[in-house]
Design a protein around this motif. Structure first.
Motif, PDB file in Angstrom:
ATOM      1  N   ALA A  52       0.886  -1.171   0.000  1.00  0.00           N
ATOM      2  CA  ALA A  52       0.000   0.000   0.000  1.00  0.00           C
ATOM      3  C   ALA A  52       0.915   1.209   0.000  1.00  0.00           C
ATOM      4  N   ALA A  53       0.941   1.946  -1.111  1.00  0.00           N
ATOM      5  CA  ALA A  53       1.916   3.031  -1.271  1.00  0.00           C
ATOM      6  C   ALA A  53       1.450   4.326  -0.618  1.00  0.00           C
ATOM      7  N   CYS A  54       0.176   4.395  -0.254  1.00  0.00           N
ATOM      8  CA  CYS A  54      -0.334   5.662   0.286  1.00  0.00           C
ATOM      9  C   CYS A  54      -1.658   5.400   0.988  1.00  0.00           C
ATOM     10  N   GLU A  55      -2.156   6.444   1.641  1.00  0.00           N
ATOM     11  CA  GLU A  55      -3.524   6.423   2.180  1.00  0.00           C
ATOM     12  C   GLU A  55      -4.386   7.244   1.231  1.00  0.00           C
ATOM     13  N   SER A  56      -5.596   6.762   0.930  1.00  0.00           N
ATOM     14  CA  SER A  56      -6.472   7.521   0.026  1.00  0.00           C
ATOM     15  C   SER A  56      -7.930   7.293   0.399  1.00  0.00           C
ATOM     16  N   LYS A  57      -8.753   8.312   0.085  1.00  0.00           N
ATOM     17  CA  LYS A  57     -10.197   8.238   0.368  1.00  0.00           C
ATOM     18  C   LYS A  57     -11.015   8.197  -0.926  1.00  0.00           C
ATOM     19  N   ILE A  58     -10.331   8.165  -2.066  1.00  0.00           N
ATOM     20  CA  ILE A  58     -11.036   8.416  -3.333  1.00  0.00           C
ATOM     21  C   ILE A  58     -11.788   7.197  -3.836  1.00  0.00           C
ATOM     22  N   THR A  59     -11.069   6.053  -3.985  1.00  0.00           N
ATOM     23  CA  THR A  59     -11.667   4.862  -4.603  1.00  0.00           C
ATOM     24  C   THR A  59     -11.293   3.622  -3.815  1.00  0.00           C
ATOM     25  N   PHE A  60     -12.240   2.703  -3.701  1.00  0.00           N
ATOM     26  CA  PHE A  60     -11.975   1.410  -3.051  1.00  0.00           C
ATOM     27  C   PHE A  60     -12.301   0.284  -4.024  1.00  0.00           C
ATOM     28  N   ILE A  61     -11.372  -0.707  -4.079  1.00  0.00           N
ATOM     29  CA  ILE A  61     -11.595  -1.880  -4.928  1.00  0.00           C
ATOM     30  C   ILE A  61     -11.510  -3.130  -4.051  1.00  0.00           C
ATOM     31  N   ASP A  62     -12.503  -4.013  -4.176  1.00  0.00           N
ATOM     32  CA  ASP A  62     -12.406  -5.333  -3.541  1.00  0.00           C
ATOM     33  C   ASP A  62     -12.326  -6.339  -4.683  1.00  0.00           C
ATOM     34  N   GLY A  63     -11.104  -6.777  -4.992  1.00  0.00           N
ATOM     35  CA  GLY A  63     -10.885  -7.618  -6.160  1.00  0.00           C
ATOM     36  C   GLY A  63     -11.526  -8.979  -6.060  1.00  0.00           C
ATOM     37  N   ALA A  64     -11.637  -9.504  -4.839  1.00  0.00           N
ATOM     38  CA  ALA A  64     -12.206 -10.855  -4.659  1.00  0.00           C
ATOM     39  C   ALA A  64     -13.701 -10.849  -4.937  1.00  0.00           C
ATOM     40  N   ASN A  65     -14.351  -9.717  -4.669  1.00  0.00           N
ATOM     41  CA  ASN A  65     -15.813  -9.672  -4.825  1.00  0.00           C
ATOM     42  C   ASN A  65     -16.283  -8.749  -5.941  1.00  0.00           C
ATOM     43  N   GLY A  66     -15.325  -8.258  -6.764  1.00  0.00           N
ATOM     44  CA  GLY A  66     -15.725  -7.426  -7.899  1.00  0.00           C
ATOM     45  C   GLY A  66     -16.425  -6.146  -7.474  1.00  0.00           C
ATOM     46  N   VAL A  67     -15.848  -5.480  -6.434  1.00  0.00           N
ATOM     47  CA  VAL A  67     -16.445  -4.244  -5.931  1.00  0.00           C
ATOM     48  C   VAL A  67     -15.574  -3.057  -6.326  1.00  0.00           C
ATOM     49  N   LEU A  68     -16.202  -1.998  -6.851  1.00  0.00           N
ATOM     50  CA  LEU A  68     -15.498  -0.742  -7.171  1.00  0.00           C
ATOM     51  C   LEU A  68     -16.368   0.398  -6.657  1.00  0.00           C
ATOM     52  N   LEU A  69     -15.832   1.159  -5.674  1.00  0.00           N
ATOM     53  CA  LEU A  69     -16.582   2.270  -5.087  1.00  0.00           C
ATOM     54  C   LEU A  69     -15.821   3.571  -5.319  1.00  0.00           C
ATOM     55  N   HIS A  70     -16.525   4.606  -5.749  1.00  0.00           N
ATOM     56  CA  HIS A  70     -15.939   5.956  -5.795  1.00  0.00           C
ATOM     57  C   HIS A  70     -16.627   6.759  -4.688  1.00  0.00           C
ATOM     58  N   GLY A  71     -15.879   7.208  -3.705  1.00  0.00           N
ATOM     59  CA  GLY A  71     -16.491   7.937  -2.586  1.00  0.00           C
ATOM     60  C   GLY A  71     -17.554   7.115  -1.896  1.00  0.00           C
ATOM     61  N   GLY A  72     -17.433   5.796  -1.955  1.00  0.00           N
ATOM     62  CA  GLY A  72     -18.388   4.876  -1.330  1.00  0.00           C
ATOM     63  C   GLY A  72     -19.526   4.448  -2.241  1.00  0.00           C
ATOM     64  N   TYR A  73     -19.668   5.080  -3.387  1.00  0.00           N
ATOM     65  CA  TYR A  73     -20.789   4.758  -4.287  1.00  0.00           C
ATOM     66  C   TYR A  73     -20.376   3.670  -5.294  1.00  0.00           C
ATOM     67  N   PRO A  74     -21.139   2.567  -5.407  1.00  0.00           N
ATOM     68  CA  PRO A  74     -20.796   1.478  -6.333  1.00  0.00           C
ATOM     69  C   PRO A  74     -20.798   1.969  -7.778  1.00  0.00           C
ATOM     70  N   ILE A  75     -19.837   1.463  -8.551  1.00  0.00           N
ATOM     71  CA  ILE A  75     -19.698   1.900  -9.948  1.00  0.00           C
ATOM     72  C   ILE A  75     -20.972   1.582 -10.734  1.00  0.00           C
ATOM     73  N   GLU A  76     -21.640   0.496 -10.396  1.00  0.00           N
ATOM     74  CA  GLU A  76     -22.867   0.136 -11.127  1.00  0.00           C
ATOM     75  C   GLU A  76     -23.935   1.222 -10.947  1.00  0.00           C
ATOM     76  N   GLU A  77     -24.044   1.759  -9.713  1.00  0.00           N
ATOM     77  CA  GLU A  77     -25.068   2.784  -9.442  1.00  0.00           C
ATOM     78  C   GLU A  77     -24.676   4.106 -10.088  1.00  0.00           C
ATOM     79  N   LEU A  78     -23.376   4.414 -10.066  1.00  0.00           N
ATOM     80  CA  LEU A  78     -22.924   5.662 -10.706  1.00  0.00           C
ATOM     81  C   LEU A  78     -23.154   5.583 -12.221  1.00  0.00           C
ATOM     82  N   ALA A  79     -22.844   4.408 -12.817  1.00  0.00           N
ATOM     83  CA  ALA A  79     -23.041   4.255 -14.265  1.00  0.00           C
ATOM     84  C   ALA A  79     -24.516   4.359 -14.624  1.00  0.00           C
ATOM     85  N   GLU A  80     -25.377   3.900 -13.733  1.00  0.00           N
ATOM     86  CA  GLU A  80     -26.824   3.889 -14.001  1.00  0.00           C
ATOM     87  C   GLU A  80     -27.446   5.260 -13.791  1.00  0.00           C
ATOM     88  N   HIS A  81     -27.053   5.940 -12.701  1.00  0.00           N
ATOM     89  CA  HIS A  81     -27.778   7.152 -12.291  1.00  0.00           C
ATOM     90  C   HIS A  81     -26.985   8.444 -12.429  1.00  0.00           C
TER      91      HIS A  81
END
Ligand code: SDX
Length: 424
Positions: A52-81
């Motif tokens: 982990a090269a740094c601390e960040s609040k911008i984006t979270f990825i959970d590779g095992a479960n296919g999760v991508l959050l920007h500011g806590g919002y799931p990419i699927e919801e951002l793409a939809e709405h």
């Protein structure tokens, strides 16, 4: 921070080395390995697989479960709405904008879309057949020529202004690179058009349908940020020297160009064209599995996603919408891609190595359907990723930071005396 600790016992060191453990709000805890230096030790992690090269609040990825959050919002919801500029605001500010904040952000972007004539002349100086990424990399760095003198990166507002400026200008630069490669004069931005729609207009001079504009917007949105990937890490490392944001972003563009990273979308299309039709898929899958063959299935695999890339699912949905609007369901390339994906997902080699389609697998096919030439695909990726790059640069400079300076495991010659030519 908590008081969780790790205790490392090292042969030759009497007492275990105590290392602090820090928890995140999501994802793995991290071990602070700083104290190892005092023990004369470095950590060793080629490719930063476990770092982990740094601390960040911008984006979270959970590779095992296919999760991508920007500011806590799931990419699927951002793409939809949501839409790309709203996500740009979210990446820069950590919160979704209210109506007034979004409108003033869009006004700021609109006011900065044009680029100086000197940049147009620089792009025009390239050979027509130059790769558009070489033009974009140079044009991005050239923006520094106009702005770095009146930019105090220690001032938050000046950093924010340069973030808006680069987000606003990238589509214009991208379209200029394309037009030059086709021997066409640039088309000025039309601020009556929304961001992605205006990009397609600056490419062709034509106004596109709502479906195509929405698809382009989603392509930008889905590429906006992705945690500490190679190009974002490059922007952070470049920015840590105190260089101006345009130079740091140009370093990100250069890194993204590689076929293992953002260059993969172009490589996917070249691969699908080389496969040609479904009868040759097995031959290419066999090559991808052959350890002695350097060929890899482009658009498959990911350093972090070991289940699925949530972006590729949204991208596939976009493909279906655009292909049905354009009547391309029978497109041979799409049929090869769908068949290739099915074969790979059922093949034990790909299953055992957790290789699934990533964002680049379907983005290439979608961009082709939108009439974007293959050589421009990575330029589109860079345009979409610019807000992520500049948000990480802005975040890093908003807190106390140190210049990035990794160390190494040295395995070269030990100290020896110079040998005169006569004695060699
Ligand atoms: C992006 O980091 C990000 O977030 C990047 C990105 C972003 O938004 O910024 O998501 C964008 O870059 C997506 C990835 C695009 N690249 C490609 O599609 C190129 C093809 N894929 C790969 O080259 C590869 O999968 C990587 C580079 C994406 C990931 O490589 P890793 O994590 O270093 O994995 P690896 O090379 O160690 O591979 C593990 C094993 C190896 O086999 P073994 O040595 O264990 O026997 O899997 C094999 C590899 O040979 N393998 C593949 C493969 N990818 C990995 N075999 C065939 N085809 C492939 N595509």
């Amino acid at each position: 921070m908590t008081d969780k600790k790790a205790h490392l016992t090292v042969d030759g060191i009497d007492d275990p080395v105590e290392l602090a453990i820090y928890p995140g709000t999501l994802g793995p805890d991290v071990v602070d390995v700083g104290p190892l230096t005092k023990q004369g030790l470095f950590t060793y992690d080629p490719g930063f697989v476990s770092t982990a090269a740094c601390e960040s609040k911008i984006t979270f990825i959970d590779g095992a479960n296919g999760v991508l959050l920007h500011g806590g919002y799931p990419i699927e919801e951002l793409a939809e709405h949501s839409n790309h500029l709203e996500v740009c605001y979210l990446l820069l500010n950590g919160e979704l904008p209210n109506q007034q904040e979004l409108e003033s952000f869009i006004e700021e972007i609109d006011a900065n879309r044009s680029v100086d004539d000197s940049i147009a002349k620089l792009i025009a100086s390239f050979a027509r057949d130059a790769h558009p990424m070489s033009m974009l990399c140079s044009a991005t760095a050239a923006l520094a020529a106009q702005y770095h003198d009146n930019l105090d990166i220690s001032e938050e507002q000046q950093r924010y202004n340069s973030a808006v400026n680069i987000i606003a200008k990238m589509p214009t630069l991208a379209a200029m690179c394309y037009r030059h490669s086709k021997g066409l004069a640039p088309i000025a931005p039309d601020t009556r058009l929304r961001y992605a729609e205006n990009f397609l207009y600056m490419m062709s001079g034509e106004h596109v349908s709502e479906t195509l504009a929405r698809a382009m917007n989603r392509v930008f949105l889905l590429h906006a940020d992705h945690e500490q990937n190679a190009s974002t890490s490059t922007v952070r490392l470049a920015g840590s020297s105190g260089t101006n944001p345009y130079a740091a972003i140009a370093a990100g563009v250069a890194t993204l160009w590689g076929p293992s990273h953002g260059g993969a979308n172009e490589a996917v299309l070249n691969m699908l064209n080389e496969i040609g039709d479904e009868s040759r898929i097995d031959e290419f899958v066999a090559r991808a599995k052959d350890k002695d063959d350097p060929f890899r299935l482009m658009g498959f695999g990911h350093r972090v996603y070991k289940n699925f890339d949530p972006r590729s699912r949204v991208m596939k949905k976009c493909c279906d919408e655009v292909f049905s609007e354009l009547g391309l369901e029978e497109d041979p390339l799409l049929k090869v891609a769908i068949r290739l994906e099915k074969i790979a997902l059922e093949d034990d080699y790909f299953i055992s190595k957790k290789l699934y389609p990533n964002v680049d697998f379907y983005s290439g096919i979608l961009l082709k359907a939108l009439g974007i030439p293959v050589e421009l695909f990575t330029v589109i990726f860079a345009t979409g990723r610019t807000p992520g790059w500049i948000a990480h640069w802005h975040e890093m400079l908003s807190e106390p930071y140190k210049i990035g300076r990794p160390r190494q495991l040295y395995t070269g010659s030990t100290k020896r005396s110079f040998v005169a030519m006569a004695d060699r």
